[in-house]
Design a protein around this motif. Structure first.
Motif, PDB file in Angstrom:
ATOM      1  N   VAL A 170       0.862  -1.184   0.000  1.00  0.00           N
ATOM      2  CA  VAL A 170       0.000   0.000   0.000  1.00  0.00           C
ATOM      3  C   VAL A 170       0.896   1.231   0.000  1.00  0.00           C
ATOM      4  N   ILE A 171       0.657   2.127  -0.946  1.00  0.00           N
ATOM      5  CA  ILE A 171       1.448   3.350  -1.061  1.00  0.00           C
ATOM      6  C   ILE A 171       0.502   4.545  -1.053  1.00  0.00           C
ATOM      7  N   GLY A 172       0.820   5.555  -0.260  1.00  0.00           N
ATOM      8  CA  GLY A 172      -0.002   6.754  -0.202  1.00  0.00           C
ATOM      9  C   GLY A 172       0.822   8.004  -0.397  1.00  0.00           C
ATOM     10  N   ASP A 173       0.232   8.997  -1.054  1.00  0.00           N
ATOM     11  CA  ASP A 173       0.844  10.317  -1.179  1.00  0.00           C
ATOM     12  C   ASP A 173      -0.284  11.329  -1.382  1.00  0.00           C
ATOM     13  N   PRO A 174       0.000  12.605  -1.626  1.00  0.00           N
ATOM     14  CA  PRO A 174      -1.089  13.584  -1.723  1.00  0.00           C
ATOM     15  C   PRO A 174      -2.132  13.282  -2.794  1.00  0.00           C
ATOM     16  N   ASP A 175      -1.773  12.488  -3.810  1.00  0.00           N
ATOM     17  CA  ASP A 175      -2.734  12.151  -4.866  1.00  0.00           C
ATOM     18  C   ASP A 175      -3.722  11.081  -4.444  1.00  0.00           C
ATOM     19  N   GLY A 176      -3.377  10.260  -3.446  1.00  0.00           N
ATOM     20  CA  GLY A 176      -4.273   9.192  -3.024  1.00  0.00           C
ATOM     21  C   GLY A 176      -3.523   7.949  -2.615  1.00  0.00           C
ATOM     22  N   VAL A 177      -4.207   6.798  -2.741  1.00  0.00           N
ATOM     23  CA  VAL A 177      -3.659   5.518  -2.284  1.00  0.00           C
ATOM     24  C   VAL A 177      -3.659   4.518  -3.437  1.00  0.00           C
ATOM     25  N   VAL A 178      -2.548   3.797  -3.572  1.00  0.00           N
ATOM     26  CA  VAL A 178      -2.409   2.777  -4.612  1.00  0.00           C
ATOM     27  C   VAL A 178      -2.127   1.426  -3.960  1.00  0.00           C
ATOM     28  N   ILE A 179      -2.721   0.386  -4.523  1.00  0.00           N
ATOM     29  CA  ILE A 179      -2.511  -0.977  -4.053  1.00  0.00           C
ATOM     30  C   ILE A 179      -1.720  -1.747  -5.103  1.00  0.00           C
ATOM     31  N   VAL A 180      -0.607  -2.332  -4.691  1.00  0.00           N
ATOM     32  CA  VAL A 180       0.169  -3.217  -5.560  1.00  0.00           C
ATOM     33  C   VAL A 180       0.040  -4.635  -5.012  1.00  0.00           C
ATOM     34  N   PRO A 181      -0.667  -5.532  -5.710  1.00  0.00           N
ATOM     35  CA  PRO A 181      -0.747  -6.917  -5.233  1.00  0.00           C
ATOM     36  C   PRO A 181       0.648  -7.479  -5.004  1.00  0.00           C
ATOM     37  N   ARG A 182       0.827  -8.136  -3.871  1.00  0.00           N
ATOM     38  CA  ARG A 182       2.163  -8.567  -3.483  1.00  0.00           C
ATOM     39  C   ARG A 182       2.846  -9.412  -4.555  1.00  0.00           C
ATOM     40  N   GLU A 183       2.091 -10.326  -5.175  1.00  0.00           N
ATOM     41  CA  GLU A 183       2.709 -11.217  -6.158  1.00  0.00           C
ATOM     42  C   GLU A 183       3.087 -10.482  -7.450  1.00  0.00           C
ATOM     43  N   GLN A 184       2.508  -9.308  -7.673  1.00  0.00           N
ATOM     44  CA  GLN A 184       2.830  -8.543  -8.876  1.00  0.00           C
ATOM     45  C   GLN A 184       3.942  -7.526  -8.656  1.00  0.00           C
ATOM     46  N   ALA A 185       4.364  -7.348  -7.415  1.00  0.00           N
ATOM     47  CA  ALA A 185       5.294  -6.272  -7.079  1.00  0.00           C
ATOM     48  C   ALA A 185       6.610  -6.323  -7.863  1.00  0.00           C
ATOM     49  N   PRO A 186       7.272  -7.482  -7.996  1.00  0.00           N
ATOM     50  CA  PRO A 186       8.535  -7.484  -8.747  1.00  0.00           C
ATOM     51  C   PRO A 186       8.371  -7.013 -10.189  1.00  0.00           C
ATOM     52  N   ALA A 187       7.298  -7.453 -10.849  1.00  0.00           N
ATOM     53  CA  ALA A 187       7.065  -7.033 -12.234  1.00  0.00           C
ATOM     54  C   ALA A 187       6.763  -5.540 -12.310  1.00  0.00           C
ATOM     55  N   VAL A 188       6.017  -5.027 -11.343  1.00  0.00           N
ATOM     56  CA  VAL A 188       5.713  -3.590 -11.324  1.00  0.00           C
ATOM     57  C   VAL A 188       6.994  -2.787 -11.143  1.00  0.00           C
ATOM     58  N   LEU A 189       7.880  -3.249 -10.277  1.00  0.00           N
ATOM     59  CA  LEU A 189       9.151  -2.546 -10.080  1.00  0.00           C
ATOM     60  C   LEU A 189       9.973  -2.511 -11.370  1.00  0.00           C
ATOM     61  N   THR A 190       9.960  -3.599 -12.117  1.00  0.00           N
ATOM     62  CA  THR A 190      10.687  -3.633 -13.385  1.00  0.00           C
ATOM     63  C   THR A 190      10.134  -2.599 -14.352  1.00  0.00           C
ATOM     64  N   ARG A 191       8.805  -2.509 -14.432  1.00  0.00           N
ATOM     65  CA  ARG A 191       8.191  -1.524 -15.330  1.00  0.00           C
ATOM     66  C   ARG A 191       8.401  -0.106 -14.825  1.00  0.00           C
ATOM     67  N   LEU A 192       8.552   0.048 -13.524  1.00  0.00           N
ATOM     68  CA  LEU A 192       8.788   1.375 -12.961  1.00  0.00           C
ATOM     69  C   LEU A 192      10.080   1.992 -13.487  1.00  0.00           C
ATOM     70  N   ASP A 193      11.081   1.180 -13.729  1.00  0.00           N
ATOM     71  CA  ASP A 193      12.332   1.709 -14.272  1.00  0.00           C
ATOM     72  C   ASP A 193      12.090   2.430 -15.594  1.00  0.00           C
ATOM     73  N   ALA A 194      11.279   1.825 -16.457  1.00  0.00           N
ATOM     74  CA  ALA A 194      10.963   2.440 -17.749  1.00  0.00           C
ATOM     75  C   ALA A 194      10.114   3.689 -17.564  1.00  0.00           C
ATOM     76  N   VAL A 195       9.171   3.641 -16.622  1.00  0.00           N
ATOM     77  CA  VAL A 195       8.327   4.812 -16.360  1.00  0.00           C
ATOM     78  C   VAL A 195       9.179   5.994 -15.904  1.00  0.00           C
ATOM     79  N   ARG A 196      10.081   5.745 -14.963  1.00  0.00           N
ATOM     80  CA  ARG A 196      10.945   6.822 -14.465  1.00  0.00           C
ATOM     81  C   ARG A 196      11.804   7.403 -15.585  1.00  0.00           C
ATOM     82  N   ALA A 197      12.347   6.532 -16.417  1.00  0.00           N
ATOM     83  CA  ALA A 197      13.195   6.999 -17.512  1.00  0.00           C
ATOM     84  C   ALA A 197      12.406   7.847 -18.498  1.00  0.00           C
TER      85      ALA A 197
END
Length: 230
Positions: A170-197
């Motif tokens: 569970v991640i929260g910031d001024p925009d709201g709250v996001v849920i990352v299913p635990r089993e999907q977290a590694p794949a989401v982190l991999t895609r995050l690298d491309a998003v940040r870039a």
């Protein structure tokens, strides 16, 4: 005759994410995380930080489901809090009364909880502010709940329009709250690298004077657009 249901149904054992996995999402905006999940993953837009409370957190979901105008399940969930947990309290969006106040949140904080999230309401705003504890809710009401049940702890819930399982990130910031299913977290982190870039590249272009996104320019000059100027 149908037997009365148990007052509480509790799952005490479930897998929580590794600390390193939680830390990998820290300091990342919810917008970036959503972009790494195909534009999805945020709870109802009304669930925001209570005014004057910390606006950022990341932790592991400890779920509870509470009936309308009741918080027995939440009270029980606090007893099972572990360091790094985020209490996620589903109320079916009930807004007739609050589901939590400063005392229960203070106890959760004492047990190591890092945040609280609900699709319902909170109360005792001034005292919650004094806790300096992240609390995200759909609003505030001084009306108080009963403690009758039935309810659940540690089982899958729906909160803010999304399914949430115990152990999800569970991640929260001024925009709201996001849920990352635990089993999907590694794949989401991999895609995050491309998003940040991609975001960094676009930001650099905007600060350099960009006047039109490249993808829009390509569409506007293609046969996919029909102009009807007189």
């Amino acid at each position: 005759m149908i037997d009365d249901p148990p007052v509480l149904t509790i799952r005490r054992k479930f897998q929580r994410p590794e600390r390193s996995l939680l830390e990998a999402f820290a300091s990342t905006s919810t917008g970036f995380i959503v972009d790494a999940m195909a534009g999805q993953g945020a709870l109802d837009r009304r669930i925001k930080p209570l005014p004057g409370t910390p606006m950022r957190f990341v932790g592991s979901a400890l779920t509870c489901s509470n009936g309308p105008a009741d918080n027995l399940a939440l009270c029980a969930a606090v007893s099972f809090c572990m360091p790094g947990d985020v209490l996620v309290a589903a109320t079916d969006g009930f807004t007739g009364c609050s589901v939590v106040g400063d005392l229960l949140l203070g106890i959760a904080q004492n047990r190591g909880a890092v945040a609280f999230v609900t699709d319902g309401l909170a109360r005792d705003l001034t005292d919650i502010q004094a806790l300096a504890f992240p609390a995200f809710a759909a609003g505030v009401s001084p009306n108080s709940p009963a403690r009758n049940g039935p309810g659940t702890v540690g089982l899958p819930i729906v909160c803010g329009g999304l399914p949430v399982a115990a152990g999800d990130i569970v991640i929260g910031d001024p925009d709201g709250v996001v849920i990352v299913p635990r089993e999907q977290a590694p794949a989401v982190l991999t895609r995050l690298d491309a998003v940040r870039a991609n975001e960094a590249k676009m930001l650099k272009a905007v600060r350099g004077g960009l006047r039109e996104p490249g993808f829009v320019a390509a569409i506007l000059t293609s046969d996919r657009v029909r102009y009807v100027d007189e």
